[in-house]
Design a protein around this motif. Structure first.
Motif, mmCIF file in Angstrom:
data_model
loop_
_atom_site.group_PDB
_atom_site.id
_atom_site.type_symbol
_atom_site.label_atom_id
_atom_site.label_comp_id
_atom_site.label_asym_id
_atom_site.label_seq_id
_atom_site.Cartn_x
_atom_site.Cartn_y
_atom_site.Cartn_z
ATOM 1 N N PRO A 51 23.267 41.632 -7.111
ATOM 2 C CA PRO A 51 24.204 42.135 -6.287
ATOM 3 C C PRO A 51 24.225 43.784 -6.705
ATOM 4 C CG PRO A 51 25.131 40.200 -6.734
ATOM 5 C CD PRO A 51 23.516 40.253 -7.375
ATOM 6 N N SER A 52 23.924 44.212 -8.105
ATOM 7 C CA SER A 52 23.998 45.414 -8.586
ATOM 8 C C SER A 52 22.766 45.755 -9.583
ATOM 9 C CB SER A 52 25.476 45.479 -9.230
ATOM 10 O OG SER A 52 25.415 44.772 -10.587
ATOM 11 N N LYS A 53 22.700 46.902 -9.726
ATOM 12 C CA LYS A 53 21.607 47.054 -10.871
ATOM 13 C C LYS A 53 21.936 46.661 -12.015
ATOM 14 C CE LYS A 53 19.273 51.178 -12.922
ATOM 15 N NZ LYS A 53 19.282 52.779 -12.854
ATOM 16 N N ALA A 54 23.101 46.681 -12.467
ATOM 17 C CA ALA A 54 23.429 45.887 -13.806
ATOM 18 C C ALA A 54 23.142 44.641 -13.616
ATOM 19 C CB ALA A 54 24.992 46.171 -14.064
ATOM 20 N N ASP A 55 23.368 43.897 -12.600
ATOM 21 C CA ASP A 55 22.994 42.398 -12.628
ATOM 22 C C ASP A 55 21.455 42.234 -12.669
ATOM 23 O OD1 ASP A 55 25.410 41.164 -12.191
ATOM 24 O OD2 ASP A 55 25.282 41.762 -10.039
ATOM 25 N N LEU A 56 20.753 43.088 -11.950
ATOM 26 C CA LEU A 56 19.454 43.212 -12.133
ATOM 27 C C LEU A 56 18.816 43.436 -13.682
ATOM 28 C CD1 LEU A 56 16.524 42.854 -11.159
ATOM 29 C CD2 LEU A 56 16.422 45.211 -10.544
ATOM 30 N N GLY A 57 19.321 44.540 -14.346
ATOM 31 C CA GLY A 57 18.964 44.711 -15.417
ATOM 32 C C GLY A 57 19.343 43.570 -16.557
ATOM 33 N N ALA A 58 20.497 43.013 -16.545
ATOM 34 C CA ALA A 58 20.756 41.904 -17.472
ATOM 35 C C ALA A 58 19.978 40.793 -17.258
ATOM 36 C CB ALA A 58 22.419 41.815 -17.045
ATOM 37 N N ALA A 59 19.717 40.469 -16.186
ATOM 38 C CA ALA A 59 18.617 39.465 -15.763
ATOM 39 C C ALA A 59 17.172 39.519 -16.207
ATOM 40 C CB ALA A 59 18.495 39.157 -14.351
ATOM 41 N N VAL A 60 16.820 41.177 -15.970
ATOM 42 C CA VAL A 60 15.407 41.209 -16.675
ATOM 43 C C VAL A 60 15.376 41.234 -18.284
ATOM 44 C CG1 VAL A 60 13.825 43.100 -16.896
ATOM 45 C CG2 VAL A 60 14.857 42.669 -14.799
ATOM 46 N N ALA A 61 16.716 41.998 -18.765
ATOM 47 C CA ALA A 61 16.640 41.670 -20.159
ATOM 48 C C ALA A 61 16.764 40.323 -20.715
ATOM 49 C CB ALA A 61 17.820 42.691 -20.826
ATOM 50 N N ARG A 62 17.677 39.629 -20.183
ATOM 51 C CA ARG A 62 17.784 38.230 -20.567
ATOM 52 C C ARG A 62 16.474 37.417 -20.361
ATOM 53 N NH1 ARG A 62 20.690 36.527 -16.768
ATOM 54 N NH2 ARG A 62 22.435 37.438 -17.379
ATOM 55 N N ARG A 63 15.729 37.589 -19.246
ATOM 56 C CA ARG A 63 14.419 36.798 -19.172
ATOM 57 C C ARG A 63 13.294 37.315 -20.313
ATOM 58 N NH1 ARG A 63 11.374 34.848 -14.745
ATOM 59 N NH2 ARG A 63 13.373 33.903 -14.345
ATOM 60 N N TYR A 64 13.361 38.819 -20.507
ATOM 61 C CA TYR A 64 12.739 39.032 -21.603
ATOM 62 C C TYR A 64 12.873 38.421 -23.047
ATOM 63 C CZ TYR A 64 9.919 42.594 -24.112
ATOM 64 O OH TYR A 64 9.041 43.086 -24.898
ATOM 65 N N TRP A 65 14.174 38.410 -23.294
ATOM 66 C CA TRP A 65 14.499 37.918 -24.928
ATOM 67 C C TRP A 65 14.074 36.416 -24.668
ATOM 68 C CZ3 TRP A 65 17.903 33.951 -25.160
ATOM 69 C CH2 TRP A 65 19.153 34.173 -24.690
ATOM 70 N N GLU A 66 14.125 35.797 -23.475
ATOM 71 C CA GLU A 66 13.904 34.346 -23.569
ATOM 72 C C GLU A 66 12.536 34.115 -23.471
ATOM 73 O OE1 GLU A 66 17.666 32.906 -20.398
ATOM 74 O OE2 GLU A 66 15.470 33.113 -19.687
ATOM 75 N N ASP A 67 11.604 34.838 -23.011
ATOM 76 C CA ASP A 67 10.157 34.650 -23.096
ATOM 77 C C ASP A 67 9.961 35.016 -24.434
ATOM 78 O OD1 ASP A 67 10.108 34.099 -20.352
ATOM 79 O OD2 ASP A 67 9.512 36.264 -19.743
ATOM 80 N N ILE A 68 10.410 36.128 -25.121
ATOM 81 C CA ILE A 68 9.964 36.599 -26.606
ATOM 82 C C ILE A 68 10.310 35.434 -27.356
ATOM 83 C CG2 ILE A 68 10.599 38.017 -28.485
ATOM 84 C CD1 ILE A 68 8.774 38.957 -26.311
ATOM 85 N N ARG A 69 11.505 34.855 -27.357
ATOM 86 C CA ARG A 69 11.836 33.716 -28.140
ATOM 87 C C ARG A 69 10.891 32.608 -27.980
ATOM 88 N NH1 ARG A 69 17.697 31.023 -26.777
ATOM 89 N NH2 ARG A 69 16.612 30.920 -24.898
ATOM 90 N N ALA A 70 10.562 31.977 -27.042
ATOM 91 C CA ALA A 70 9.641 31.069 -26.675
ATOM 92 C C ALA A 70 8.301 31.312 -27.327
ATOM 93 C CB ALA A 70 9.464 31.030 -25.305
ATOM 94 N N ALA A 71 8.024 32.623 -27.105
ATOM 95 C CA ALA A 71 6.674 32.996 -27.912
ATOM 96 C C ALA A 71 6.826 33.084 -29.392
ATOM 97 C CB ALA A 71 6.314 34.537 -27.550
ATOM 98 N N LEU A 72 7.935 33.479 -29.894
ATOM 99 C CA LEU A 72 8.292 33.398 -31.495
ATOM 100 C C LEU A 72 8.088 32.034 -32.025
ATOM 101 C CD1 LEU A 72 10.754 36.152 -31.945
ATOM 102 C CD2 LEU A 72 8.514 36.264 -32.578
ATOM 103 N N ASN A 73 8.747 30.916 -31.275
ATOM 104 C CA ASN A 73 8.917 29.597 -31.487
ATOM 105 C C ASN A 73 7.529 28.862 -31.249
ATOM 106 O OD1 ASN A 73 11.516 29.919 -31.972
ATOM 107 N ND2 ASN A 73 12.212 29.148 -29.998
ATOM 108 N N ALA A 74 6.964 29.346 -30.304
ATOM 109 C CA ALA A 74 5.719 28.813 -30.270
ATOM 110 C C ALA A 74 4.477 28.982 -31.428
ATOM 111 C CB ALA A 74 4.931 29.163 -28.966
ATOM 112 N N MET A 75 4.779 30.545 -31.787
ATOM 113 C CA MET A 75 3.916 30.976 -33.000
ATOM 114 C C MET A 75 4.326 30.091 -34.295
ATOM 115 S SD MET A 75 3.805 34.802 -34.742
ATOM 116 C CE MET A 75 4.200 35.613 -33.566
ATOM 117 N N GLN A 76 5.573 29.900 -34.355
ATOM 118 C CA GLN A 76 5.831 29.451 -35.537
ATOM 119 C C GLN A 76 5.401 28.056 -35.347
ATOM 120 O OE1 GLN A 76 10.263 29.645 -36.221
ATOM 121 N NE2 GLN A 76 9.915 29.521 -38.517
ATOM 122 N N ALA A 77 5.425 27.254 -34.389
ATOM 123 C CA ALA A 77 5.055 25.839 -34.316
ATOM 124 C C ALA A 77 3.501 25.760 -34.508
ATOM 125 C CB ALA A 77 5.458 25.081 -33.018
#
Length: 190
Positions: A51-77
């Protein structure tokens, strides 16, 4: 069911295009008209998902840290040696540079912090917190006598982010590699 699939794929396409734009131009690079053109939809269609640029920005940043967290956890595993994990940590920052001389999305948005909506700020802070916590865990596995290494973890996160920023400013990935090598030689990265 078909419209849900189209809707879901449109949302994913918007997030993918927005991620690329934000890694190249930051939060201010999230332009609905440009994103719609890239995705092949009408700009008004983006508002259906965000609905707003803020919603898009938050969703993009959230998806980004979720992807990075998954990559870090996979690396550690997959890497049982915590020293090797620590040395591999800069790889995710390097990948952004390899992909069109882009910055880590949340590092870029951190530079715009004062101008970000609260929801986006929260996601950017979460990205930093996840990185520092992961680094703290890895460092603690290396030095079990010192269970909390938040200061060193923060220094590593800042140093690697800074190396990426310097390399991007010169469009020189070899500079990133040189800086990271110097961190390894100095003991910052293991």
């Amino acid at each position: 069911m078909m419209s849900m699939t189209i809707s879901s794929s449109s949302r994913e396409a918007i997030l993918t295009a927005a991620r690329r734009a934000a890694q190249m131009h930051g939060y201010n690079g999230l332009n609905f008209r440009d994103l719609a053109k890239e995705v092949g939809i009408k700009a008004a269609s983006i508002y259906y998902h965000f609905p707003s640029k803020a919603d898009l920005g938050a969703a993009v940043a959230r998806r980004y840290w979720e992807d990075i967290r998954a990559a870090l956890n996979a690396m550690q595993a997959e890497t049982t040696d915590p020293r090797l994990c620590l040395r591999r940590y800069p790889e995710m920052f390097r990948r952004s540079l390899e992909n069109g001389n882009r910055l880590c999305l949340c590092s870029f948005m951190s530079a715009e912090y004062a101008d970000l909506p609260d929801a986006v700020r929260h996601e950017v802070q979460t990205f930093a917190d996840i990185n520092v916590a992961w680094l703290d865990t890895v460092i603690s596995a290396i030095d079990q006598a010192s269970p909390h290494n938040t200061g060193r973890a923060s220094a590593i996160f800042a140093a690697v982010s800074g190396a990426q920023l310097m390399a991007r400013s010169r469009a020189d990935i070899a500079l990133f590699d040189e800086i990271i090598d110097s961190y390894c030689r100095s003991g910052l990265l293991g």
